[in-house]
Design an enzyme around this catalytic site. Structure first.
Site, mmCIF file in Angstrom:
data_model
loop_
_atom_site.group_PDB
_atom_site.id
_atom_site.type_symbol
_atom_site.label_atom_id
_atom_site.label_comp_id
_atom_site.label_asym_id
_atom_site.label_seq_id
_atom_site.Cartn_x
_atom_site.Cartn_y
_atom_site.Cartn_z
ATOM 1 N N ARG A 1 40.358 39.859 50.313
ATOM 2 C CA ARG A 1 41.505 40.061 49.423
ATOM 3 C C ARG A 1 42.292 41.306 49.812
ATOM 4 O O ARG A 1 41.710 42.309 50.217
ATOM 5 C CB ARG A 1 41.009 40.193 47.969
ATOM 6 C CG ARG A 1 40.893 38.862 47.271
ATOM 7 C CD ARG A 1 40.223 38.908 45.926
ATOM 8 N NE ARG A 1 40.564 40.006 45.051
ATOM 9 C CZ ARG A 1 40.087 40.154 43.815
ATOM 10 N NH1 ARG A 1 39.259 39.247 43.321
ATOM 11 N NH2 ARG A 1 40.414 41.184 43.082
ATOM 12 N N LYS B 1 31.910 40.196 37.556
ATOM 13 C CA LYS B 1 32.446 39.420 36.422
ATOM 14 C C LYS B 1 32.738 37.976 36.843
ATOM 15 O O LYS B 1 32.358 37.029 36.170
ATOM 16 C CB LYS B 1 33.750 40.060 35.890
ATOM 17 C CG LYS B 1 33.599 41.514 35.450
ATOM 18 C CD LYS B 1 34.891 42.068 34.888
ATOM 19 C CE LYS B 1 36.033 42.134 35.881
ATOM 20 N NZ LYS B 1 35.810 43.094 36.992
ATOM 21 N N ARG C 1 42.532 43.748 29.407
ATOM 22 C CA ARG C 1 42.262 44.878 30.287
ATOM 23 C C ARG C 1 42.914 46.155 29.782
ATOM 24 O O ARG C 1 42.794 47.197 30.416
ATOM 25 C CB ARG C 1 42.852 44.556 31.634
ATOM 26 C CG ARG C 1 41.893 44.561 32.781
ATOM 27 C CD ARG C 1 42.690 44.108 33.979
ATOM 28 N NE ARG C 1 41.997 44.301 35.186
ATOM 29 C CZ ARG C 1 41.422 43.324 35.882
ATOM 30 N NH1 ARG C 1 41.410 42.104 35.421
ATOM 31 N NH2 ARG C 1 40.869 43.590 37.025
ATOM 32 N N ARG D 1 33.252 41.784 50.252
ATOM 33 C CA ARG D 1 33.537 40.494 49.600
ATOM 34 C C ARG D 1 34.351 39.559 50.504
ATOM 35 O O ARG D 1 35.273 39.977 51.190
ATOM 36 C CB ARG D 1 34.298 40.716 48.296
ATOM 37 C CG ARG D 1 34.732 39.404 47.661
ATOM 38 C CD ARG D 1 35.154 39.522 46.235
ATOM 39 N NE ARG D 1 36.160 40.539 46.010
ATOM 40 C CZ ARG D 1 36.566 40.892 44.811
ATOM 41 N NH1 ARG D 1 36.021 40.344 43.741
ATOM 42 N NH2 ARG D 1 37.492 41.807 44.664
ATOM 43 N N ARG E 1 42.193 50.805 41.933
ATOM 44 C CA ARG E 1 41.689 49.886 40.902
ATOM 45 C C ARG E 1 40.642 50.588 40.037
ATOM 46 O O ARG E 1 40.577 50.368 38.825
ATOM 47 C CB ARG E 1 41.083 48.638 41.553
ATOM 48 C CG ARG E 1 42.158 47.703 42.087
ATOM 49 C CD ARG E 1 41.603 46.769 43.121
ATOM 50 N NE ARG E 1 40.669 45.802 42.576
ATOM 51 C CZ ARG E 1 39.813 45.113 43.314
ATOM 52 N NH1 ARG E 1 39.763 45.292 44.625
ATOM 53 N NH2 ARG E 1 39.004 44.252 42.758
HETATM 54 P P1 AP5 Z 1 32.880 39.554 41.864
HETATM 55 O O1 AP5 Z 1 32.104 38.593 41.030
HETATM 56 O O2 AP5 Z 1 34.011 39.035 42.660
HETATM 57 O O3 AP5 Z 1 33.293 40.818 40.967
HETATM 58 P P2 AP5 Z 1 34.432 40.974 39.878
HETATM 59 O O4 AP5 Z 1 33.901 41.867 38.819
HETATM 60 O O5 AP5 Z 1 34.945 39.628 39.450
HETATM 61 O O6 AP5 Z 1 35.476 41.744 40.763
HETATM 62 P P3 AP5 Z 1 37.043 41.598 40.884
HETATM 63 O O7 AP5 Z 1 37.422 42.489 42.023
HETATM 64 O O8 AP5 Z 1 37.471 40.157 41.009
HETATM 65 O O9 AP5 Z 1 37.505 42.174 39.563
HETATM 66 P P4 AP5 Z 1 38.834 42.776 39.279
HETATM 67 O O10 AP5 Z 1 38.724 42.902 37.827
HETATM 68 O O11 AP5 Z 1 39.165 44.000 40.029
HETATM 69 O O12 AP5 Z 1 39.865 41.693 39.898
HETATM 70 P P5 AP5 Z 1 40.697 40.518 39.233
HETATM 71 O O13 AP5 Z 1 40.688 39.397 40.186
HETATM 72 O O14 AP5 Z 1 40.315 40.281 37.827
HETATM 73 O O15 AP5 Z 1 31.817 40.281 42.844
HETATM 74 C C1 AP5 Z 1 32.262 41.249 43.776
HETATM 75 C C2 AP5 Z 1 31.380 41.133 45.050
HETATM 76 O O16 AP5 Z 1 30.034 41.480 44.730
HETATM 77 C C3 AP5 Z 1 31.328 39.717 45.647
HETATM 78 O O17 AP5 Z 1 31.278 39.822 47.043
HETATM 79 C C4 AP5 Z 1 30.020 39.135 45.093
HETATM 80 O O18 AP5 Z 1 29.457 38.177 45.974
HETATM 81 C C5 AP5 Z 1 29.151 40.388 44.988
HETATM 82 N N1 AP5 Z 1 28.224 40.354 43.855
HETATM 83 C C6 AP5 Z 1 28.470 39.873 42.603
HETATM 84 N N2 AP5 Z 1 27.382 40.046 41.824
HETATM 85 C C7 AP5 Z 1 26.441 40.656 42.612
HETATM 86 C C8 AP5 Z 1 25.114 41.119 42.371
HETATM 87 N N3 AP5 Z 1 24.535 40.973 41.166
HETATM 88 N N4 AP5 Z 1 24.459 41.698 43.394
HETATM 89 C C9 AP5 Z 1 25.041 41.862 44.620
HETATM 90 N N5 AP5 Z 1 26.295 41.444 44.903
HETATM 91 C C10 AP5 Z 1 26.981 40.852 43.897
HETATM 92 O O19 AP5 Z 1 42.142 41.204 39.195
HETATM 93 C C11 AP5 Z 1 42.828 41.506 40.376
HETATM 94 C C12 AP5 Z 1 44.152 42.169 40.039
HETATM 95 O O20 AP5 Z 1 44.952 41.277 39.244
HETATM 96 C C13 AP5 Z 1 44.057 43.450 39.192
HETATM 97 O O21 AP5 Z 1 43.817 44.602 39.982
HETATM 98 C C14 AP5 Z 1 45.441 43.460 38.558
HETATM 99 O O22 AP5 Z 1 46.444 43.906 39.468
HETATM 100 C C15 AP5 Z 1 45.694 41.992 38.270
HETATM 101 N N6 AP5 Z 1 45.201 41.601 36.928
HETATM 102 C C16 AP5 Z 1 44.242 40.688 36.644
HETATM 103 N N7 AP5 Z 1 44.051 40.603 35.326
HETATM 104 C C17 AP5 Z 1 44.904 41.477 34.763
HETATM 105 C C18 AP5 Z 1 45.160 41.865 33.418
HETATM 106 N N8 AP5 Z 1 44.470 41.337 32.384
HETATM 107 N N9 AP5 Z 1 46.098 42.814 33.203
HETATM 108 C C19 AP5 Z 1 46.806 43.374 34.200
HETATM 109 N N10 AP5 Z 1 46.599 43.048 35.494
HETATM 110 C C20 AP5 Z 1 45.654 42.107 35.776
#
Ligand code: AP5
Length: 213
Positions: free
Chosen positions: A160, A16, A91, A126, A171
């Site tokens: 991270r 994402k 979410r 990552r 997660r």
């Molecule tokens: P990446 O692009 O980083 O993936 P992502 O989907 O953004 O993963 P996240 O882990 O950031 O999502 P998340 O939703 O768990 O975390 P968030 O920060 O929002 O890609 C992942 C890896 O794959 C990278 O190494 C990349 O290079 C690689 N990659 C990407 N595309 C690829 C491809 N096509 N092929 C191969 N490799 C690829 O949230 C973190 C925490 O914050 C949550 O757990 C929660 O505690 C809190 N939080 C955030 N938002 C909320 C909310 N709305 N409500 C409640 N808590 C929240």
């Protein structure tokens, strides 16, 4: 008119953030990542950041009221009037209802579909830049110079806290229980667009852009 009020949906590690950053530049709209905002607050040592860190490190969702509050504030900024990409919000059903309550109608919800096996591989490798937020992967998208950010030159990419095996498992559990029901929610509203996230990042991007017309 092109679709410019977008949301990225999908499990942790689906890509994402990777796609939202690319689309933000191409479409010239703000990338609003609640994960990044919470990590910034944490680095700054604010009370919000300290509270959020407890949930994030455990792989739990931060309480709805907290996240809804920071998004509501962010959406008041002038740079989002013409469009934005929400990444990681909503979410939960409550967050989705709150967004509608703010008067926001999304043009498209991009649902990145990737297998659980693949997201575990992606999160396990990552690397993130603490300065500019760029994201790399040890195997799939390594930085040109080991440990150095391609985008801003920062030395010392980090893993991270929530990319540890226990947190990754939690997660995925949180995603299944609380976030995956939004797939149906937005499908019924007619805004959901499934995207094959298993392809190379540039192919995923091209398919998204084709879908957005
Ligand atoms: P990446 O692009 O980083 O993936 P992502 O989907 O953004 O993963 P996240 O882990 O950031 O999502 P998340 O939703 O768990 O975390 P968030 O920060 O929002 O890609 C992942 C890896 O794959 C990278 O190494 C990349 O290079 C690689 N990659 C990407 N595309 C690829 C491809 N096509 N092929 C191969 N490799 C690829 O949230 C973190 C925490 O914050 C949550 O757990 C929660 O505690 C809190 N939080 C955030 N938002 C909320 C909310 N709305 N409500 C409640 N808590 C929240």
């Amino acid at each position: 008119m092109a679709k410019r009020k977008l949301m990225m949906l999908g499990p942790p590690g689906a890509g994402k953030g990777t796609q939202a950053k690319r689309l933000g530049l191409i479409l010239d709209v703000a990338h609003i990542s609640t994960g990044d905002m919470l990590r910034d607050a944490r680095r700054a040592g604010t009370s919000l950041g300290v509270e959020a860190a407890r949930y994030m490190d455990a792989g739990e969702l931060v309480p709805d009221a907290v996240v809804i509050g920071i998004v509501a504030e962010r959406l008041k900024s002038s740079d989002v009037a013409d469009g934005f990409i929400l990444d990681g919000f909503p979410r939960t059903r409550e967050q989705a209802e709150a967004l509608r309550g703010m008067g926001v109608e999304l043009d498209a919800v991009l649902n990145i579909v990737v297998s659980e096996e693949e997201v575990v591989r992606r999160l396990g490798g990552r690397l993130s830049c603490g300065n500019c937020g760029a994201v790399f992967h040890r195997e799939f998208n390594p930085p040109k110079e080991r440990g150095v950010c391609d985008s801003c030159g920062q030395v010392g990419l980090f893993v991270r806290e929530d990319d540890q095996p226990d947190a990754i498992r939690q997660r995925l559990v949180s995603y299944e229980a609380k976030t995956s029901p939004l797939v149906r929610f937005y499908r019924e509203l007619g805004t959901l667009e499934d995207v094959d996230g298993s392809l190379e990042p540039s192919e995923v991007e091209a398919n998204i852009l084709a879908g957005l017309g």
